[in-house]
Design a protein around this motif. Sequence first.
Motif, PDB file in Angstrom:
ATOM      1  N   CYS A  68    -115.285  18.559  15.891  1.00  0.00           N
ATOM      2  CA  CYS A  68    -113.911  18.469  16.429  1.00  0.00           C
ATOM      3  C   CYS A  68    -113.900  17.685  17.734  1.00  0.00           C
ATOM      4  O   CYS A  68    -113.063  16.793  17.917  1.00  0.00           O
ATOM      5  CB  CYS A  68    -113.349  19.866  16.710  1.00  0.00           C
ATOM      6  N   GLN A  69    -114.829  18.003  18.634  1.00  0.00           N
ATOM      7  CA  GLN A  69    -114.842  17.324  19.937  1.00  0.00           C
ATOM      8  C   GLN A  69    -115.032  15.812  19.756  1.00  0.00           C
ATOM      9  O   GLN A  69    -114.316  15.013  20.364  1.00  0.00           O
ATOM     10  CB  GLN A  69    -115.982  17.879  20.805  1.00  0.00           C
ATOM     11  N   LEU A  70    -115.988  15.439  18.913  1.00  0.00           N
ATOM     12  CA  LEU A  70    -116.261  14.008  18.733  1.00  0.00           C
ATOM     13  C   LEU A  70    -115.099  13.314  18.017  1.00  0.00           C
ATOM     14  O   LEU A  70    -114.735  12.185  18.350  1.00  0.00           O
ATOM     15  CB  LEU A  70    -117.567  13.795  17.949  1.00  0.00           C
ATOM     16  N   THR A  71    -114.516  14.016  17.029  1.00  0.00           N
ATOM     17  CA  THR A  71    -113.407  13.394  16.288  1.00  0.00           C
ATOM     18  C   THR A  71    -112.191  13.203  17.190  1.00  0.00           C
ATOM     19  O   THR A  71    -111.493  12.181  17.093  1.00  0.00           O
ATOM     20  CB  THR A  71    -113.041  14.236  15.056  1.00  0.00           C
ATOM     21  N   ILE A  72    -111.924  14.175  18.076  1.00  0.00           N
ATOM     22  CA  ILE A  72    -110.798  14.030  19.006  1.00  0.00           C
ATOM     23  C   ILE A  72    -111.013  12.794  19.881  1.00  0.00           C
ATOM     24  O   ILE A  72    -110.114  11.953  20.038  1.00  0.00           O
ATOM     25  CB  ILE A  72    -110.652  15.305  19.884  1.00  0.00           C
ATOM     26  N   ARG A  73    -112.244  12.639  20.403  1.00  0.00           N
ATOM     27  CA  ARG A  73    -112.536  11.450  21.226  1.00  0.00           C
ATOM     28  C   ARG A  73    -112.348  10.178  20.404  1.00  0.00           C
ATOM     29  O   ARG A  73    -111.810   9.178  20.886  1.00  0.00           O
ATOM     30  CB  ARG A  73    -113.974  11.503  21.740  1.00  0.00           C
ATOM     31  N   LYS A  74    -112.791  10.225  19.153  1.00  0.00           N
ATOM     32  CA  LYS A  74    -112.699   9.032  18.292  1.00  0.00           C
ATOM     33  C   LYS A  74    -111.239   8.630  18.072  1.00  0.00           C
ATOM     34  O   LYS A  74    -110.867   7.464  18.252  1.00  0.00           O
ATOM     35  CB  LYS A  74    -113.385   9.317  16.949  1.00  0.00           C
ATOM     36  N   ILE A  75    -110.400   9.612  17.682  1.00  0.00           N
ATOM     37  CA  ILE A  75    -108.992   9.284  17.405  1.00  0.00           C
ATOM     38  C   ILE A  75    -108.325   8.744  18.666  1.00  0.00           C
ATOM     39  O   ILE A  75    -107.598   7.754  18.626  1.00  0.00           O
ATOM     40  CB  ILE A  75    -108.226  10.522  16.877  1.00  0.00           C
ATOM     41  N   GLU A  76    -108.607   9.386  19.812  1.00  0.00           N
ATOM     42  CA  GLU A  76    -107.968   8.949  21.059  1.00  0.00           C
ATOM     43  C   GLU A  76    -108.403   7.540  21.446  1.00  0.00           C
ATOM     44  O   GLU A  76    -107.578   6.692  21.794  1.00  0.00           O
ATOM     45  CB  GLU A  76    -108.303   9.930  22.193  1.00  0.00           C
ATOM     46  N   LEU A  77    -109.712   7.292  21.352  1.00  0.00           N
ATOM     47  CA  LEU A  77    -110.225   5.972  21.749  1.00  0.00           C
ATOM     48  C   LEU A  77    -109.713   4.870  20.833  1.00  0.00           C
ATOM     49  O   LEU A  77    -109.246   3.830  21.299  1.00  0.00           O
ATOM     50  CB  LEU A  77    -111.750   5.977  21.690  1.00  0.00           C
ATOM     51  N   LEU A  78    -109.783   5.115  19.520  1.00  0.00           N
ATOM     52  CA  LEU A  78    -109.410   4.056  18.591  1.00  0.00           C
ATOM     53  C   LEU A  78    -107.918   3.758  18.620  1.00  0.00           C
ATOM     54  O   LEU A  78    -107.497   2.659  18.275  1.00  0.00           O
ATOM     55  CB  LEU A  78    -109.861   4.391  17.164  1.00  0.00           C
ATOM     56  N   SER A  79    -107.111   4.745  19.039  1.00  0.00           N
ATOM     57  CA  SER A  79    -105.669   4.478  19.050  1.00  0.00           C
ATOM     58  C   SER A  79    -105.215   3.882  20.385  1.00  0.00           C
ATOM     59  O   SER A  79    -104.056   3.531  20.533  1.00  0.00           O
ATOM     60  CB  SER A  79    -104.886   5.757  18.745  1.00  0.00           C
ATOM     61  N   SER A  80    -106.142   3.769  21.362  1.00  0.00           N
ATOM     62  CA  SER A  80    -105.735   3.208  22.652  1.00  0.00           C
ATOM     63  C   SER A  80    -105.791   1.684  22.577  1.00  0.00           C
ATOM     64  O   SER A  80    -106.564   1.117  21.805  1.00  0.00           O
ATOM     65  CB  SER A  80    -106.652   3.717  23.760  1.00  0.00           C
ATOM     66  N   GLY A  81    -104.959   1.023  23.380  1.00  0.00           N
ATOM     67  CA  GLY A  81    -104.912  -0.443  23.337  1.00  0.00           C
ATOM     68  C   GLY A  81    -105.744  -1.048  24.457  1.00  0.00           C
ATOM     69  O   GLY A  81    -106.837  -0.570  24.755  1.00  0.00           O
ATOM     70  N   GLY A  82    -105.233  -2.073  25.084  1.00  0.00           N
ATOM     71  CA  GLY A  82    -105.928  -2.674  26.218  1.00  0.00           C
ATOM     72  C   GLY A  82    -106.370  -4.097  25.956  1.00  0.00           C
ATOM     73  O   GLY A  82    -106.529  -4.508  24.804  1.00  0.00           O
ATOM     74  N   GLU A  83    -106.555  -4.847  27.037  1.00  0.00           N
ATOM     75  CA  GLU A  83    -107.126  -6.185  26.916  1.00  0.00           C
ATOM     76  C   GLU A  83    -108.002  -6.449  28.132  1.00  0.00           C
ATOM     77  O   GLU A  83    -107.997  -5.669  29.086  1.00  0.00           O
ATOM     78  CB  GLU A  83    -106.019  -7.239  26.780  1.00  0.00           C
ATOM     79  N   GLY A  84    -108.755  -7.527  28.086  1.00  0.00           N
ATOM     80  CA  GLY A  84    -109.628  -7.896  29.206  1.00  0.00           C
ATOM     81  C   GLY A  84    -110.591  -6.778  29.564  1.00  0.00           C
ATOM     82  O   GLY A  84    -111.239  -6.205  28.691  1.00  0.00           O
ATOM     83  N   GLN A  85    -110.647  -6.441  30.868  1.00  0.00           N
ATOM     84  CA  GLN A  85    -111.604  -5.438  31.347  1.00  0.00           C
ATOM     85  C   GLN A  85    -111.376  -4.074  30.684  1.00  0.00           C
ATOM     86  O   GLN A  85    -112.332  -3.375  30.349  1.00  0.00           O
ATOM     87  CB  GLN A  85    -111.503  -5.323  32.871  1.00  0.00           C
ATOM     88  N   ALA A  86    -110.098  -3.702  30.485  1.00  0.00           N
ATOM     89  CA  ALA A  86    -109.790  -2.400  29.853  1.00  0.00           C
ATOM     90  C   ALA A  86    -110.383  -2.346  28.448  1.00  0.00           C
ATOM     91  O   ALA A  86    -110.920  -1.315  28.025  1.00  0.00           O
ATOM     92  CB  ALA A  86    -108.282  -2.191  29.802  1.00  0.00           C
ATOM     93  N   LEU A  87    -110.315  -3.465  27.745  1.00  0.00           N
ATOM     94  CA  LEU A  87    -110.849  -3.525  26.382  1.00  0.00           C
ATOM     95  C   LEU A  87    -112.378  -3.460  26.398  1.00  0.00           C
ATOM     96  O   LEU A  87    -113.012  -2.831  25.551  1.00  0.00           O
ATOM     97  CB  LEU A  87    -110.367  -4.824  25.721  1.00  0.00           C
ATOM     98  N   MET A  88    -112.966  -4.100  27.413  1.00  0.00           N
ATOM     99  CA  MET A  88    -114.423  -4.067  27.599  1.00  0.00           C
ATOM    100  C   MET A  88    -114.863  -2.611  27.832  1.00  0.00           C
ATOM    101  O   MET A  88    -115.833  -2.145  27.231  1.00  0.00           O
ATOM    102  CB  MET A  88    -114.756  -4.927  28.829  1.00  0.00           C
TER     103      MET A  88
END
Length: 312
Positions: free
Chosen positions: A97-117
């Motif tokens: 559960c802990q890892l999946t929550i991190r996965k869903i949150e990370l993959l659904s976040s956007g960003g470009e440049g340094q944020a994407l890095m």
Amino acid sequence: MVFKLFKSGDELYDEGKELIKRGEYGKARDYLQKSIDKEGGIDDAAAVKVALIDLRERLTNVNAYRNLLSALERFTSHDRFEFGLTEISRDELITECQLTIRKIELLSSGGEGQALMDKGKQIQKLAQDFQSRIGEKNLIILELFKNDTSVTGMTEFFNLMAVSYECMADAVVWDNPSQAAEYEQIAMGYRQQNGQSGDTNMAKVRAYSTTCTCWLCGRIATGEGIHFFSAPADVSPALDDKDKPTARSRPDGDPQHIYICRACYSAVSNRSDEISRGYYNQTMQEMRAMEARLQAQIAALQSQIAFARMGR
Ligand SMILES: [Zn+2]
């Protein structure tokens, strides 16, 4: 035989358990919830089972995983429990559960440049956690609800490592296409270790490492689709490159296209947009004038008709 009108919390719980075994999750949930209402046991196995059933149809919903996680954290009386015919380790499901929550949150976040890095690096850290904390074991939730035991901590590791390098490639391609090509190459390696083709990565490696001479200005540009484009044009044989430049100025054997650098391409398209906008405004103006004329004619006709009727 004694007929009992009301069932005890334990009896309701046992019925719920049986219904899960038969795959009747909706009914099972009702029984389990009634047993919780009766016993007030929000810290027991019934609450975990309800949260699992609720997750069943919402496998990509981060809140469904959070609910399950908090039910598991309150359920401290046993290390293992049954769900249907499967015996589950509480701690292993907590980790998942802990890892999946991190996965869903990370993959659904956007960003470009340094944020994407940064996002790419966080995904890499998550990939390593899947590798070290779940490893060769398969994911429990997918086994329970999809009958799928092919997804393991290791397949998640390879998959997320690929995603992380793809993120980093996207982050640097604007400034450094050759670095982006290297990242895509690494991502392709991880995809292939996971049994995927990696064709999309290969196409990007090729595009990002392709160099051209701009047909218009003669500048050298690297990174097809980003820093230069292939544009339709009519290249007659007499116009073909006589003195071969260092890099090609059009795709090989294709007289219908030329390479244009991003600067030339944007200048041409911006100018053509301006021209189109000019025509559009002119047309709209003429249409509005025509509409006004028509309206005036209609009004005149209407008053003539009204006048004619009055005279009858
Ligand atoms: Zn150019």
